[in-house]
Design a protein around this motif. Sequence first.
Motif, PDB file in Angstrom:
ATOM      1  N   ALA A 190      21.495 -18.968  -4.386  1.00 13.78           N
ATOM      2  CA  ALA A 190      20.066 -18.784  -4.645  1.00 13.78           C
ATOM      3  C   ALA A 190      19.704 -17.304  -4.621  1.00 13.78           C
ATOM      4  CB  ALA A 190      19.242 -19.558  -3.623  1.00 13.78           C
ATOM      5  N   ASN A 191      20.302 -16.543  -3.700  1.00 11.97           N
ATOM      6  CA  ASN A 191      20.043 -15.101  -3.631  1.00 11.97           C
ATOM      7  C   ASN A 191      20.517 -14.392  -4.897  1.00 11.97           C
ATOM      8  OD1 ASN A 191      18.939 -15.405  -1.097  1.00 11.97           O
ATOM      9  ND2 ASN A 191      20.786 -14.771  -0.026  1.00 11.97           N
ATOM     10  N   LEU A 221      17.900 -15.198  -7.640  1.00 11.36           N
ATOM     11  CA  LEU A 221      16.655 -14.452  -7.446  1.00 11.36           C
ATOM     12  C   LEU A 221      16.857 -12.967  -7.730  1.00 11.36           C
ATOM     13  CD1 LEU A 221      15.217 -16.138  -4.228  1.00 11.36           C
ATOM     14  CD2 LEU A 221      14.375 -16.367  -6.574  1.00 11.36           C
ATOM     15  N   PHE A 266      17.145 -14.925   1.737  1.00  6.37           N
ATOM     16  CA  PHE A 266      16.552 -15.771   0.703  1.00  6.37           C
ATOM     17  C   PHE A 266      15.025 -15.764   0.808  1.00  6.37           C
ATOM     18  CE2 PHE A 266      14.674 -19.859  -0.440  1.00  6.37           C
ATOM     19  CZ  PHE A 266      14.945 -19.853  -1.801  1.00  6.37           C
ATOM     20  N   GLY A 267      14.496 -15.887   2.018  1.00  4.58           N
ATOM     21  CA  GLY A 267      13.042 -15.867   2.195  1.00  4.58           C
ATOM     22  C   GLY A 267      12.426 -14.574   1.688  1.00  4.58           C
ATOM     23  N   PHE A 306      12.737 -14.499  -2.127  1.00  3.86           N
ATOM     24  CA  PHE A 306      11.818 -15.455  -2.742  1.00  3.86           C
ATOM     25  C   PHE A 306      10.408 -14.881  -2.799  1.00  3.86           C
ATOM     26  CE2 PHE A 306       8.835 -18.977  -2.665  1.00  3.86           C
ATOM     27  CZ  PHE A 306       9.266 -19.723  -3.739  1.00  3.86           C
ATOM     28  N   THR A 317      10.289 -11.959  -5.261  1.00  7.21           N
ATOM     29  CA  THR A 317      10.301 -12.465  -6.642  1.00  7.21           C
ATOM     30  C   THR A 317       8.940 -13.034  -7.007  1.00  7.21           C
ATOM     31  OG1 THR A 317      12.647 -12.982  -6.426  1.00  7.21           O
ATOM     32  CG2 THR A 317      11.464 -14.022  -8.245  1.00  7.21           C
ATOM     33  N   TRP A 318       8.319 -13.746  -6.094  1.00  5.39           N
ATOM     34  CA  TRP A 318       7.015 -14.340  -6.353  1.00  5.39           C
ATOM     35  C   TRP A 318       5.963 -13.255  -6.638  1.00  5.39           C
ATOM     36  CZ3 TRP A 318       2.636 -14.677  -2.855  1.00  5.39           C
ATOM     37  CH2 TRP A 318       1.604 -15.462  -3.364  1.00  5.39           C
TER      38      TRP A 318
END
Length: 100
Positions: free
Chosen positions: A14-15, A18, A88-89, A92, A95-96
């Motif tokens: 996931a990283n 992103l 990841f947090g 995320f 990215t948002w």
Amino acid sequence: MTLWVDVARIAILANVLLTLVLGYVWGRNYLQFRSKQTLGLVLFTGFLLLENLLALYFYMFEPTLRVWVTSVPPIAQGAMTALRLCEFGGLFFLTWVTWD
């Protein structure tokens, strides 16, 4: 394999995704604006992508380190996974706000 190692592998994947999204946006911005700040973001993305790709290689393909990661005590596996989930947090959220 343990659950902690599997969760860490998913977080690393996931990283990578992103980071690729961030690299696309920041790379496009650099081509348009040519500022030092966007160049810095592109370079940051490159280093972070390299770090995550190396981690993915170590967790999945490199035979010696793969065995080591899966044989350490569960508390250490949980700690390594917690670091990946924190990354990841952060990615995320970054990215948002970047995509918005």
